[in-house]
Write an enzyme that holds these catalytic residues in place. Structure first.
Site, mmCIF file in Angstrom:
data_model
loop_
_atom_site.group_PDB
_atom_site.id
_atom_site.type_symbol
_atom_site.label_atom_id
_atom_site.label_comp_id
_atom_site.label_asym_id
_atom_site.label_seq_id
_atom_site.Cartn_x
_atom_site.Cartn_y
_atom_site.Cartn_z
ATOM 1 N N ASP A 12 -7.712 14.323 -24.428
ATOM 2 C CA ASP A 12 -7.805 12.897 -24.115
ATOM 3 C C ASP A 12 -7.128 12.141 -25.260
ATOM 4 O O ASP A 12 -7.699 11.980 -26.338
ATOM 5 C CB ASP A 12 -9.270 12.490 -23.981
ATOM 6 C CG ASP A 12 -9.435 11.043 -23.528
ATOM 7 O OD1 ASP A 12 -8.487 10.265 -23.688
ATOM 8 O OD2 ASP A 12 -10.526 10.698 -23.017
ATOM 9 N N LYS A 50 -3.480 0.426 -25.268
ATOM 10 C CA LYS A 50 -3.737 0.858 -26.647
ATOM 11 C C LYS A 50 -2.413 1.028 -27.409
ATOM 12 O O LYS A 50 -1.561 0.162 -27.358
ATOM 13 C CB LYS A 50 -4.596 2.122 -26.651
ATOM 14 C CG LYS A 50 -5.944 1.953 -25.929
ATOM 15 C CD LYS A 50 -6.809 3.180 -26.111
ATOM 16 C CE LYS A 50 -8.186 3.020 -25.481
ATOM 17 N NZ LYS A 50 -8.176 3.237 -24.022
ATOM 18 N N TYR A 86 0.834 -1.197 0.000
ATOM 19 C CA TYR A 86 0.000 0.000 0.000
ATOM 20 C C TYR A 86 0.868 1.247 0.000
ATOM 21 O O TYR A 86 1.862 1.310 0.714
ATOM 22 C CB TYR A 86 -0.913 0.030 1.235
ATOM 23 C CG TYR A 86 -2.335 -0.336 0.947
ATOM 24 C CD1 TYR A 86 -3.157 0.518 0.221
ATOM 25 C CD2 TYR A 86 -2.871 -1.536 1.395
ATOM 26 C CE1 TYR A 86 -4.473 0.189 -0.053
ATOM 27 C CE2 TYR A 86 -4.186 -1.881 1.133
ATOM 28 C CZ TYR A 86 -4.983 -1.008 0.404
ATOM 29 O OH TYR A 86 -6.280 -1.331 0.135
ATOM 30 N N ARG A 127 -2.936 -1.931 -18.362
ATOM 31 C CA ARG A 127 -4.227 -1.244 -18.326
ATOM 32 C C ARG A 127 -4.241 -0.277 -17.139
ATOM 33 O O ARG A 127 -4.776 -0.580 -16.066
ATOM 34 C CB ARG A 127 -5.360 -2.256 -18.251
ATOM 35 C CG ARG A 127 -5.386 -3.188 -19.468
ATOM 36 C CD ARG A 127 -6.618 -4.040 -19.507
ATOM 37 N NE ARG A 127 -7.798 -3.237 -19.799
ATOM 38 C CZ ARG A 127 -8.224 -2.946 -21.024
ATOM 39 N NH1 ARG A 127 -7.545 -3.366 -22.083
ATOM 40 N NH2 ARG A 127 -9.301 -2.232 -21.214
ATOM 41 N N GLU A 147 -0.450 4.906 -0.276
ATOM 42 C CA GLU A 147 -1.233 6.131 -0.405
ATOM 43 C C GLU A 147 -0.339 7.361 -0.262
ATOM 44 O O GLU A 147 0.512 7.434 0.612
ATOM 45 C CB GLU A 147 -2.343 6.170 0.640
ATOM 46 C CG GLU A 147 -3.455 5.176 0.365
ATOM 47 C CD GLU A 147 -4.604 5.301 1.340
ATOM 48 O OE1 GLU A 147 -4.488 6.078 2.311
ATOM 49 O OE2 GLU A 147 -5.625 4.620 1.131
ATOM 50 N N THR A 198 -4.886 6.666 -21.293
ATOM 51 C CA THR A 198 -4.632 5.325 -20.805
ATOM 52 C C THR A 198 -3.207 4.957 -21.185
ATOM 53 O O THR A 198 -2.543 5.658 -21.949
ATOM 54 C CB THR A 198 -5.612 4.322 -21.438
ATOM 55 O OG1 THR A 198 -5.563 4.458 -22.860
ATOM 56 C CG2 THR A 198 -7.039 4.570 -20.964
#
Length: 428
Positions: free
Chosen positions: A208, A237, A62, A243, A64, A234
């Protein structure tokens, strides 16, 4: 352009013991991806190195917060992983700031809303049926529910973005945010024109580039960096990463962007994905990736020309990038019927609306195809006439209900794919 592959004998040994059922499904998908011609423009093959990075022990941690400013201890290695990804993103795209923590493209776009708008504010984006994305303020999306979405479209005569409409809407509606980019836009995005309009109405321009990020990284599409306040993308692609997603911006927007991602929208980043993003960005910085990006475009243009020669109607008449949008109205075969027939023939596409489509979105008139995956396998422009032939024969078979013809094509496809092994997939 080709990348290392892994041995099938070394693939998933622990999974095969722990969960044979799931392992069998993974193996079946590996075989499917190896045997079929993947033409969905938003899909690609990642390298074995990217696959390995996504399966590391970084998943156990983790983290954060941001590098040097975490809410958990034990971040000595994680901070370096994230810093690597950030610095590589800045170098590849030439941006002042990068955030590599967004889980995917939609949350990344939502972070832009959180950073620069309030609920109820007006946003201007490309209409979904014209090639835009759900998160650009379309009604069925949370972005169209929480914000007032206004949409621009394309010209009926050219299927190109109508900048007169964009400018008129921007002046009339005074949006807080303008989105440019989309999911079914086969032509070059004029970021300079969008930037000029955004500055005129004092709007934040969000580019985008999810579909074309790899083309931009490889110099095969103009960059939005001089014109956009924020860039969302992203990392799969055309960029050939995992991903995940990134938000990039000018330094003046760094604090707002970072705060919107964490703590605004999400908790701990997916460190294994961050590592894989770093790997993909290292690959994107290599000279061979530039060759790949230009080859994607060359293949798409060659495929478009071959389809035009066979009498197919292409939205905007062709392509400038990785994507071709085909209107099948003149072939008297609905897009959904064609897409499913092509799938049975071993050619994977998606059915898609076309501008001013009279049919419903779940049963549209078109199909959307692209060349990122086949280019990753090493196919060149000399193979595009054959791909067009297969598409044509499959569409004709769909019109006649000729399943035998589809079976023949599937065999031909599998034979050719065997000659072009896919990056990252296990060997036989």
């Amino acid at each position: 352009m080709s990348q290392p592959r892994m041995s099938r004998s070394l693939s998933h040994p622990a999974l095969s013991v722990a969960d044979p059922e799931l392992a069998a499904l993974v193996g079946a998908e590996e075989q499917l991806q190896a045997d079929t011609l993947r033409l969905i423009p938003s899909e690609n093959y990642v390298s074995a190195a990217v696959l390995e990075a996504t399966g590391t022990v970084l998943q156990n941690k983790y983290s954060e917060g941001y590098a040097g400013r975490r809410y958990y201890e034990g971040q000595q290695n994680i901070d370096q992983v994230e810093t690597l990804a950030v610095e590589r993103a800045k170098a590849v795209f030439g941006v002042e700031h990068a955030n590599v923590q967004p889980y995917s493209g939609s949350p990344a776009n939502l972070a832009a809303y959180l950073a620069f708008a309030e609920p109820g504010d007006t946003v201007l984006g490309m209409a979904l049926p014209m090639g835009g994305h759900l998160t650009h303020g379309w009604g069925v999306s949370a972005t169209g529910t929480w914000f007032r979405g206004v949409q621009y479209g394309v010209r009926p005569d050219t299927a190109l973005i109508d900048f007169d409409e964009v400018r008129d809407l921007a002046r009339k509606e005074r949006p807080k945010i303008i989105f440019c980019g989309g999911t079914a836009v086969p032509r070059t995005i004029d970021f300079a024109a969008f930037g000029e309009i955004a500055r005129e109405v004092d709007a934040v321009l969000v580019a985008d580039i999810a579909h074309i990020a790899g083309l931009i990284a490889g110099g095969a599409h103009p960059s939005p960096v001089p014109h956009a306040d924020v860039i969302s993308t992203t990392t799969h692609k055309t960029l050939r990463g995992p991903r995940g997603a990134m938000l990039m911006s000018r330094a003046s927007h760094a604090k707002a962007v970072d705060k919107a991602v964490f703590p605004g929208l999400q908790g701990g980043p997916h460190n294994h994905t961050t590592a894989a993003i770093a790997v993909a960005l290292r690959e994107a910085a290599a000279p061979s990736f530039r060759d790949y990006a230009h080859a994607v475009v060359a293949n798409a243009k060659a495929l478009a020309e071959a389809l035009l020669a066979r009498g197919y109607d292409l939205v905007s008449g062709g392509t400038d990038n990785h994507l071709v949008l085909i209107d099948l109205t003149s072939k008297e075969v609905p897009g959904k019927v064609a897409a499913k027939a092509l799938d049975r023939a071993g050619i994977v596409v998606n059915y898609n609306t076309v501008p001013f489509d009279p049919r419903k979105p779940f049963d549209p008139s078109g199909i959307r195809i692209g060349t990122p995956s086949l280019t990753s396998r090493g196919l060149g422009t000399d193979r595009m006439p054959l791909v067009a032939e297969w598409i044509d024969r499959s569409v004709q078979a769909a019109a006649k209900g000729d399943e035998g013809a589809l079976t023949v094509i599937r065999g031909e496809v599998a034979e050719l794919m065997a000659a072009y092994p896919a990056p990252g997939l296990p060997t036989a």
